[in-house]
Design a protein around this motif. Structure first.
Motif, short mmCIF file in Angstrom:
data_model
loop_
_atom_site.label_atom_id
_atom_site.label_comp_id
_atom_site.label_asym_id
_atom_site.label_seq_id
_atom_site.Cartn_x
_atom_site.Cartn_y
_atom_site.Cartn_z
N PHE A 1 1.65 -19.48 -4.13
CA PHE A 1 1.48 -20.64 -5.01
C PHE A 1 2.66 -21.55 -4.73
O PHE A 1 3.78 -21.24 -5.16
CB PHE A 1 1.47 -20.22 -6.49
N GLY A 2 2.45 -22.62 -3.96
CA GLY A 2 3.56 -23.49 -3.58
C GLY A 2 4.57 -22.70 -2.76
O GLY A 2 4.22 -22.04 -1.78
N SER A 3 5.83 -22.72 -3.18
CA SER A 3 6.88 -22.01 -2.44
C SER A 3 7.05 -20.56 -2.91
O SER A 3 7.84 -19.82 -2.35
CB SER A 3 8.21 -22.75 -2.59
N GLN A 4 6.30 -20.16 -3.92
CA GLN A 4 6.38 -18.80 -4.45
C GLN A 4 5.34 -17.91 -3.76
O GLN A 4 4.16 -18.25 -3.75
CB GLN A 4 6.12 -18.78 -5.96
N THR A 5 5.79 -16.78 -3.20
CA THR A 5 4.88 -15.84 -2.56
C THR A 5 5.08 -14.46 -3.16
O THR A 5 6.21 -14.00 -3.31
CB THR A 5 5.11 -15.78 -1.03
N LYS A 6 3.98 -13.85 -3.52
CA LYS A 6 4.00 -12.49 -4.07
C LYS A 6 3.27 -11.59 -3.07
O LYS A 6 2.21 -11.96 -2.56
CB LYS A 6 3.28 -12.47 -5.41
N VAL A 7 3.86 -10.43 -2.79
CA VAL A 7 3.24 -9.48 -1.86
C VAL A 7 2.77 -8.26 -2.66
O VAL A 7 3.55 -7.67 -3.41
CB VAL A 7 4.21 -9.05 -0.74
N GLU A 8 1.49 -7.93 -2.52
CA GLU A 8 0.91 -6.75 -3.16
C GLU A 8 0.47 -5.79 -2.06
O GLU A 8 -0.07 -6.20 -1.05
CB GLU A 8 -0.31 -7.13 -4.00
N LYS A 9 0.69 -4.51 -2.29
CA LYS A 9 0.30 -3.49 -1.32
C LYS A 9 -0.71 -2.57 -1.99
O LYS A 9 -0.52 -2.16 -3.14
CB LYS A 9 1.55 -2.71 -0.89
N THR A 10 -1.78 -2.26 -1.27
CA THR A 10 -2.83 -1.39 -1.79
C THR A 10 -3.21 -0.38 -0.73
O THR A 10 -3.35 -0.72 0.44
CB THR A 10 -4.08 -2.21 -2.16
N THR A 11 -3.38 0.87 -1.14
CA THR A 11 -3.91 1.90 -0.26
C THR A 11 -5.30 2.27 -0.78
O THR A 11 -5.50 2.44 -1.98
CB THR A 11 -2.99 3.13 -0.22
N THR A 12 -6.23 2.37 0.13
CA THR A 12 -7.61 2.67 -0.21
C THR A 12 -8.08 3.86 0.60
O THR A 12 -7.78 3.96 1.79
CB THR A 12 -8.52 1.45 0.07
N ALA A 13 -8.80 4.75 -0.04
CA ALA A 13 -9.45 5.87 0.65
C ALA A 13 -10.94 5.67 0.50
O ALA A 13 -11.43 5.38 -0.60
CB ALA A 13 -9.03 7.21 0.05
N VAL A 14 -11.65 5.78 1.61
CA VAL A 14 -13.11 5.65 1.57
C VAL A 14 -13.74 6.83 2.32
O VAL A 14 -13.16 7.35 3.26
CB VAL A 14 -13.61 4.32 2.17
N ILE A 15 -14.88 7.22 1.85
CA ILE A 15 -15.70 8.16 2.62
C ILE A 15 -16.89 7.36 3.11
O ILE A 15 -17.58 6.69 2.33
CB ILE A 15 -16.14 9.37 1.78
N LEU A 16 -17.07 7.40 4.41
CA LEU A 16 -18.18 6.71 5.04
C LEU A 16 -19.25 7.73 5.42
O LEU A 16 -18.92 8.81 5.91
CB LEU A 16 -17.70 5.97 6.29
N LYS A 17 -20.48 7.37 5.17
CA LYS A 17 -21.61 8.25 5.48
C LYS A 17 -22.51 7.51 6.47
O LYS A 17 -22.85 6.35 6.26
CB LYS A 17 -22.39 8.56 4.19
#
Length: 166
Positions: free
Chosen positions: A126-142
């Motif tokens: 947002f303008g000069s402000q940057t926020k970093v979010e980290k997410t880990t996801t586990a999926v099972i694919l069939k």
């Protein structure tokens, strides 16, 4: 005695098959399928395209959200995601969003089943402000009809916690 011997042989064969299956690296074709699902889901989510997301889910998909709630079944997961997207639409729109895949690992769970875990970093500006979010996801694919579909989606935000021993 014959039944015991046959049972023992079957157990040994199963144990060997299980170890061999888990030790196998993901084939190039299956890796392409994993990436097709990942890229398709990411693109559909970014566009808030629920039909695109729905096409990537099995009928019996489960979703575990960061708050620990469990949603079962394609129609319920789609409704849950649609509600989340409506929430996102009500938030201020960032100037820039970048999502970076920082790690991915996959392994076979059994014939036609793959567990994939991946971590993403999302930079929201947002303008000069940057926020970093980290997410880990586990999926099972069939694998269904030669296509890898999501059968389980488990989302976990990555948060810093106290260091061990301090």
């Amino acid at each position: 005695m014959k039944n015991i011997l046959l049972t023992l042989i079957a157990c040994c064969a199963f144990a060997f098959f299980s170890q061999t299956l888990q030790a196998q690296s993901i084939s190039d074709a299956d890796q392409k399928g994993i990436m097709a699902n990942y890229n398709g889901f990411s693109a559909a989510f970014g566009k808030m395209d629920m039909s695109g997301i729905e096409a990537l889910l099995t009928e019996n998909v489960d979703q575990i959200t960061p708050d620990g709630s469990i949603t079962r079944g394609r129609s319920s997961v789609v409704a849950n995601m649609k509600g989340y997207m409506e929430f996102l639409k009500g938030l201020p729109k960032p100037d820039k969003v970048e999502v970076k895949l920082v790690g991915m690992q996959s392994r076979y769970l059994g014939p036609g089943l793959i567990l994939t875990t991946y971590t993403e970093e999302k930079s929201i500006s947002f303008g000069s402000q940057t926020k970093v979010e980290k997410t880990t996801t586990a999926v099972i694919l069939k694998k269904m009809n030669d296509k890898w579909l999501l059968d389980l989606i488990a989302l976990t935000p990555v948060v810093s916690g106290p260091e061990m021993g301090k």
